[in-house]
Design a protein around this motif. Structure first.
Motif, PDB file in Angstrom:
ATOM      1  N   ALA A  71       0.842  -1.193   0.000  1.00  0.00           N
ATOM      2  CA  ALA A  71       0.000   0.000   0.000  1.00  0.00           C
ATOM      3  C   ALA A  71       0.877   1.242   0.000  1.00  0.00           C
ATOM      4  O   ALA A  71       2.089   1.168   0.220  1.00  0.00           O
ATOM      5  CB  ALA A  71      -0.917  -0.008   1.216  1.00  0.00           C
ATOM      6  N   ASP A  72       0.245   2.389  -0.247  1.00  0.00           N
ATOM      7  CA  ASP A  72       0.939   3.664  -0.061  1.00  0.00           C
ATOM      8  C   ASP A  72       0.953   4.052   1.411  1.00  0.00           C
ATOM      9  O   ASP A  72       1.920   4.624   1.910  1.00  0.00           O
ATOM     10  CB  ASP A  72       0.244   4.767  -0.869  1.00  0.00           C
ATOM     11  N   ALA A 110      -7.763   8.009   0.860  1.00  0.00           N
ATOM     12  CA  ALA A 110      -8.244   7.242  -0.286  1.00  0.00           C
ATOM     13  C   ALA A 110      -8.889   8.135  -1.327  1.00  0.00           C
ATOM     14  O   ALA A 110      -8.721   7.920  -2.541  1.00  0.00           O
ATOM     15  CB  ALA A 110      -9.236   6.180   0.188  1.00  0.00           C
ATOM     16  N   ARG A 111      -9.609   9.152  -0.890  1.00  0.00           N
ATOM     17  CA  ARG A 111     -10.251  10.063  -1.838  1.00  0.00           C
ATOM     18  C   ARG A 111      -9.243  10.921  -2.594  1.00  0.00           C
ATOM     19  O   ARG A 111      -9.569  11.490  -3.631  1.00  0.00           O
ATOM     20  CB  ARG A 111     -11.258  10.945  -1.100  1.00  0.00           C
ATOM     21  N   GLY A 142      -6.523   9.543  -3.786  1.00  0.00           N
ATOM     22  CA  GLY A 142      -5.819   8.624  -4.657  1.00  0.00           C
ATOM     23  C   GLY A 142      -4.799   7.738  -3.980  1.00  0.00           C
ATOM     24  O   GLY A 142      -4.048   7.022  -4.655  1.00  0.00           O
ATOM     25  N   VAL A 143      -4.738   7.750  -2.655  1.00  0.00           N
ATOM     26  CA  VAL A 143      -3.766   6.949  -1.911  1.00  0.00           C
ATOM     27  C   VAL A 143      -4.314   5.534  -1.719  1.00  0.00           C
ATOM     28  O   VAL A 143      -5.472   5.349  -1.339  1.00  0.00           O
ATOM     29  CB  VAL A 143      -3.476   7.594  -0.535  1.00  0.00           C
ATOM     30  N   LYS A 144      -3.471   4.525  -1.976  1.00  0.00           N
ATOM     31  CA  LYS A 144      -3.841   3.142  -1.713  1.00  0.00           C
ATOM     32  C   LYS A 144      -3.631   2.873  -0.220  1.00  0.00           C
ATOM     33  O   LYS A 144      -2.499   2.937   0.270  1.00  0.00           O
ATOM     34  CB  LYS A 144      -2.989   2.187  -2.554  1.00  0.00           C
ATOM     35  N   GLU A 163     -14.983   3.263  -0.727  1.00  0.00           N
ATOM     36  CA  GLU A 163     -13.720   3.774  -1.267  1.00  0.00           C
ATOM     37  C   GLU A 163     -12.907   2.627  -1.860  1.00  0.00           C
ATOM     38  O   GLU A 163     -12.368   1.802  -1.119  1.00  0.00           O
ATOM     39  CB  GLU A 163     -12.923   4.483  -0.166  1.00  0.00           C
ATOM     40  N   ASN A 192     -10.028   2.542  -2.963  1.00  0.00           N
ATOM     41  CA  ASN A 192      -8.613   2.592  -2.595  1.00  0.00           C
ATOM     42  C   ASN A 192      -8.331   2.064  -1.190  1.00  0.00           C
ATOM     43  O   ASN A 192      -7.177   2.056  -0.759  1.00  0.00           O
ATOM     44  CB  ASN A 192      -8.087   4.024  -2.708  1.00  0.00           C
ATOM     45  N   THR A 209      -8.323  -1.084   1.434  1.00  0.00           N
ATOM     46  CA  THR A 209      -8.434  -2.501   1.772  1.00  0.00           C
ATOM     47  C   THR A 209      -8.648  -2.589   3.273  1.00  0.00           C
ATOM     48  O   THR A 209      -7.777  -2.188   4.056  1.00  0.00           O
ATOM     49  CB  THR A 209      -7.168  -3.273   1.379  1.00  0.00           C
ATOM     50  N   SER A 243       4.415  -0.744   3.177  1.00  0.00           N
ATOM     51  CA  SER A 243       4.095   0.561   2.584  1.00  0.00           C
ATOM     52  C   SER A 243       5.206   1.542   2.895  1.00  0.00           C
ATOM     53  O   SER A 243       6.094   1.263   3.719  1.00  0.00           O
ATOM     54  CB  SER A 243       2.754   1.081   3.094  1.00  0.00           C
ATOM     55  N   GLN A 269       2.853  10.975  -0.394  1.00  0.00           N
ATOM     56  CA  GLN A 269       2.871   9.951  -1.434  1.00  0.00           C
ATOM     57  C   GLN A 269       3.120  10.559  -2.807  1.00  0.00           C
ATOM     58  O   GLN A 269       3.879  10.036  -3.619  1.00  0.00           O
ATOM     59  CB  GLN A 269       1.548   9.175  -1.409  1.00  0.00           C
TER      60      GLN A 269
END
Length: 761
Positions: A19-20, A38-39, A41-43, A115, A117, A119, A155, A411
């Protein structure tokens, strides 16, 4: 069918994830950090050791989440937290105004699962980590008890939102437990000598009336002697759940490693208290009550606190200090409890408020010695005394949103958390937070050049002139002082005519007050005092005409002091940016209508002027001559999407049947995203669970709107809106030199807008 032959050993199933950003802890802080990142764009991998999200706010503990609003029991007006946590609170109110904690669980799960992005690993406890050098975390190891699976999560960035700080602890991050000595941070409320005692844990329970007699046989481990609790006389039949927060234990123990022992003591107490209620004979009204629910895990208050590049202290809160790296705010009282908890004869808490909200700096939100570790929730860098305020859940969640946004910037740019302290990076972080709805008081930033609103001509169908609040049949006693909180412009206030009923002639004292600190709502500076005759009769008009000049844009208080035997006529109207107040105390968070701290404790003495919750709280009937002009389109140029120093709201004239706002540019603009901020009454304390709210939507909020481009091209319409921040992302960019927003209906009050942002991408 599976047949396995005997073997000398077997290994658990293992899944490796990358993950990021890895977040450990799924309370409100971890949840909001994950959604925010996550919104952007970060995993994200979110590791939560419980079956649900929310921590102390979940159905497992059932504590209502609060922050700076403090049950509307302090002087922090319009101070509910913004951004993702406010989106969640407003959504919860819409679906769940009765405060069902199971509904709140499902809402949090829904928000995270929405979301792509993120988990989410539920029932998964972190058990170890690997480092990539002495100052960096590389991988965390976690085990899920439900699927018997080990996870290795790698990460570049990590966030510890675990409450007890397991990531920081295993990574070697500097931390503290217990109270600092008074001289370390010059804290008058701290002890003369350092000590290790902490705030304890609490387990809640709830009863239910079955309508028929119910017997109760207590388990053998239940507390037998209720007198062991010095304050047992405070127990009442209907006083369970959050009202029994003071049944607290564990403050003299290791609140990390002794939690199971603490839990058993709290179960002993909870079942013993229920036995006392059911079988002591002192509560005959409990005959038909049954024990509906009791917590299986305790709600924790305090354990480790991790050191950042700055540690907040008492004076930062009381003096409301300003920070160049402010990314959040707080406003709960400094609220500390006796270490002996329920076995102490002392008061269950000692809490003292500041005169207003205070900034929280970014430097408190990462480890000072582990380069890629953010901290969130109650782990942030603060002294034990300051922690008494920063620890509450809405504040924790609001801080964590800043962490989520900071992680996105790290990130994108390959930064470590500390790198964002550079001025341009910090201002970029603060700007992105503000765009997302994060409220940061007293934050002044250069104009947002990416926001096309600033280059547009603003044209509105009308502007509100506040002429009056019409009379209704409702009266309120003047046995206590009341006030009207108003935005004011430089100059003299208009004449104000109020209406009173009295059985005899009376003299009413009226004071014009302001706050001694801009942005506060504590009326501690009296500008002028009038004495007005209240004649005998019903709905008698009485006019107050002040001569004192207002020097700058600010909120002022027109204080109608107590006048027993007199009643004031009220109005049924609502109005953005104007509020009725009462000089009184909210017993949940204050002992008296005046805060009187011990001499030398380092707190201020001041009066509380509080709103009454709707439907009780009503504006006074009043006429303004000339009308008040504080709600024009120019207010949209201000930086705050809520009342703060000014109304910051555009409102149309009350006779305007279709309020319309247009943005007009000289040339064509490529519009991709429009963000609108409506009024969701940021003063309303939206307790998340175990609280019945009178409304499911705020009356000030626009319910039905339409957005057009050019001449009649409909871009968006919603006839059931109740959210404060509405983000409209167009499928394809639209080239236009004009946007038009129509406000067609609200949930009960005149329509208003705090802000509208327009972006090309």
């Amino acid at each position: 069918m599976i047949i396995s032959e005997p073997t000398s050993e077997r290994a658990l199933k293992k899944i490796q994830l990358e993950a990021d950003l890895t977040i450990v802890g799924g309370g409100l802080a971890g949840t909001c950090a994950a959604i925010t990142a996550a919104r952007e764009g970060v995993k994200v991998v979110l590791v939560q050791d419980r079956p649900v999200l929310g921590g102390n706010a979940s159905s497992e503990v059932r504590l209502w989440a609060l922050g700076a609003t403090s049950h509307q029991g302090n002087n922090n007006r319009w101070s509910r937290e913004g951004g993702v946590i406010d989106e969640i609170a407003v959504e919860n109110l819409w679906r769940n105004r009765e405060g069902n904690p199971l509904y709140f669980d499902s809402l949090l799960l829904e928000k995270v699962r929405a979301e792509p992005n993120i988990t989410l690993l539920l029932n998964t406890a972190m058990v170890g980590l690997d480092k990539d050098g002495p100052d960096r975390i590389k991988t965390i190891h976690a085990f899920c008890s439900q699927n018997s699976t080990l996870y290795d999560v790698t990460s570049l960035l990590f966030c510890d939102a675990s409450g007890d700080g397991i990531v920081g602890y295993l990574a070697g991050a500097a931390y503290r437990v217990g109270a600092e000595k008074a001289d370390e941070f010059d804290e008058a409320f701290a002890p003369a000598e350092s000590y290790g005692e902490l705030l304890g844990h609490t387990i809640y329970f709830y009863g239910k009336d079955t309508g028929e007699p119910v017997k109760y046989v207590a388990p053998d481990f239940a507390l037998k002697d209720i007198k062991a609790i010095p304050r047992h006389d405070q127990i009442e039949v209907k006083q369970y759940g959050c009202a029994l927060w003071w049944l607290e234990y564990g403050g003299r123990m290791d609140t990390v490693h002794d939690t199971e022992e603490i839990k058993w003591e709290l179960w002993k107490v909870a079942y013993g208290v229920w036995d006392y209620i059911k079988n002591s004979g002192k509560f005959p009204e409990a005959e038909t009550q049954t024990l509906e629910w009791i917590g299986t895990i305790p709600g924790k208050r305090e354990s480790r606190r991790f050191e950042g590049d700055l540690m907040m202290s008492q004076s930062d809160i009381v003096e409301q200090k300003r920070f160049d790296d402010a990314v959040s705010f707080g406003g709960w009282a400094i609220d500390l409890h006796p270490a002996d908890g329920l076995y102490s004869a002392d008061s269950g808490c000692h809490q003292f408020h500041s005169k207003g909200v205070y900034q929280i700096p970014y430097r408190t939100m990462y480890s000072r010695n582990v380069d890629n570790l953010f901290t969130a929730g109650r782990l942030i860098s603060s002294s034990h005394v300051a922690f008494g305020s920063t620890r509450v859940m809405m504040t924790c969640a609001h801080n964590a949103q800043a962490v989520g946004m900071a992680a996105a910037m790290c990130q994108e740019g390959g930064f470590n958390p500390r790198d964002l302290l550079e001025k341009d990076q910090m201002q970029a972080l603060q700007r992105r937070l503000r765009r997302s709805g994060q409220y940061i008081p007293h934050l002044e930033l250069p104009e947002d050049r990416e926001d096309l609103f600033h280059s547009a001509q603003v044209k509105v169908s009308s502007e509100a002139q506040l002429a009056s609040f019409s009379q209704s049949k409702h009266l309120a006693t003047m046995d206590c002082a009341r006030a009207l909180l108003l935005p004011a412009q430089p100059g003299v206030l208009p004449e104000m005519t109020f209406y009173f009923s009295s059985k005899s002639d009376q003299t009413l004292e009226v004071q014009l007050r302001r706050s001694s600190l801009a942005g506060n709502y504590t009326p501690d500076d009296i500008l002028e005092t009038l004495s007005l005759l209240i004649p005998e009769g019903e709905a008698m008009a009485v006019t107050a005409k002040f001569s004192a000049k207002i020097a700058e844009f600010e909120y002022v208080f027109v204080c109608l002091m107590a006048c027993p035997g007199v009643e004031i006529v009220q109005s049924e109207m609502h109005h953005t940016g104007v509020m009725p107040l009462v000089h009184t105390a909210n017993k949940k968070v204050a002992k008296d209508a005046v805060q009187r701290p011990p001499v030398g404790a380092g707190f201020n003495c001041f009066e509380f002027w509080l709103p009454e919750r709707r439907p009780v709280g009503k504006l006074p009937a009043v006429t303004f001559n000339p009308p008040l002009s504080c709600f024009g389109a120019d207010q949209l140029r201000n930086d705050y999407a809520r009342p703060f120093i000014q109304s910051n709201a555009w409102m149309a004239d009350l006779s305007d049947e279709k309020p319309t706002l247009e943005l007009i540019w000289d040339g064509l603009k490529k519009v991709q995203k429009v963000v609108i901020f409506f009024d969701v009454d940021y003063d309303h304390a939206m307790e998340t669970v175990q609280w019945h709210h009178a409304e499911d939507a705020m009356p000030f909020c626009v319910k039905h709107y339409r957005l057009y481009a050019g001449v009649g091209q409909l871009l968006a319409e919603d006839c059931e809106n109740y959210q404060g921040r509405v983000e409209l992302n167009l499928r394809e960019p639209v080239e236009t030199n004009r946007l038009k927003l129509e406000l067609l209906d609200t949930h009960g009050a005149p329509a208003s807008i705090f802000s509208i942002q327009v972006y090309s991408v």
